[in-house]
Design a protein around this motif. Structure first.
Motif, PDB file in Angstrom:
ATOM      1  N   UNK A 143       0.832  -1.200   0.000  1.00  0.00           N
ATOM      2  CA  UNK A 143       0.000   0.000   0.000  1.00  0.00           C
ATOM      3  C   UNK A 143       0.870   1.255   0.000  1.00  0.00           C
ATOM      4  N   UNK A 144       1.955   1.229   0.759  1.00  0.00           N
ATOM      5  CA  UNK A 144       2.875   2.368   0.765  1.00  0.00           C
ATOM      6  C   UNK A 144       3.436   2.601  -0.633  1.00  0.00           C
ATOM      7  N   UNK A 145       3.873   1.528  -1.273  1.00  0.00           N
ATOM      8  CA  UNK A 145       4.438   1.648  -2.611  1.00  0.00           C
ATOM      9  C   UNK A 145       3.417   2.210  -3.584  1.00  0.00           C
ATOM     10  N   UNK A 146       2.168   1.742  -3.498  1.00  0.00           N
ATOM     11  CA  UNK A 146       1.118   2.209  -4.396  1.00  0.00           C
ATOM     12  C   UNK A 146       0.820   3.687  -4.169  1.00  0.00           C
ATOM     13  N   UNK A 147       1.044   4.165  -2.953  1.00  0.00           N
ATOM     14  CA  UNK A 147       0.816   5.566  -2.633  1.00  0.00           C
ATOM     15  C   UNK A 147       2.042   6.421  -2.937  1.00  0.00           C
ATOM     16  N   UNK A 148       3.094   5.769  -3.419  1.00  0.00           N
ATOM     17  CA  UNK A 148       4.310   6.494  -3.766  1.00  0.00           C
ATOM     18  C   UNK A 148       5.202   6.804  -2.581  1.00  0.00           C
ATOM     19  N   UNK A 149       4.939   6.158  -1.455  1.00  0.00           N
ATOM     20  CA  UNK A 149       5.744   6.371  -0.253  1.00  0.00           C
ATOM     21  C   UNK A 149       6.952   5.435  -0.309  1.00  0.00           C
TER      22      UNK A 149
END
Length: 116
Positions: A53-59
């Motif tokens: 989820x972090x990766x998908x949010x660009x975090x």
């Protein structure tokens, strides 16, 4: 169109009756019956989902988070049932990927292969 749907239903039934699916179902049941294995797997999947989820949010994932995920992965891989489940999941995923490739071949004739 109904012929395609009927064939898809047949394919669904074939998958559900396959040895690969039976193995996955059995291992899943064994893990659910083993409180320690279930907790380990649930914790690993929760961490995996959080990082995705972090990766998908660009975090950006921190080095610490990456190391924690790697440690958890190594830990669950050491558990025999979980390791077997992950292998069964991978086998079934490969089969589904192969089926997807086969059924999309007619579209590739029209649009080309996006992987090329």
């Amino acid at each position: 169109m109904s012929t395609i749907i009927e064939k898809a239903q047949e394919l669904k039934q074939t998958l559900a009756n396959s040895e690969e699916f039976a193995t996955l179902r059995s291992l899943h049941g064994q893990i659910n019956a083993d409180e320690v294995a279930k907790r380990m797997l649930d914790n690993f999947r929760k961490l995996q989902l959080e990082l995705q989820q972090k990766q998908m949010q660009g975090v950006q994932i921190t080095q610490e988070e990456a190391e924690q995920a790697q440690k958890q992965f190594e830990l669950v891989q050491q558990h025999e049932l979980i390791s077997k489940l992950m292998e069964a999941e991978q086998n079934l995923s490969t089969i589904i990927g192969d089926v997807n490739k086969i059924i999309t071949e007619p579209l590739e004739e029209i649009y080309g292969n996006p992987e090329q």
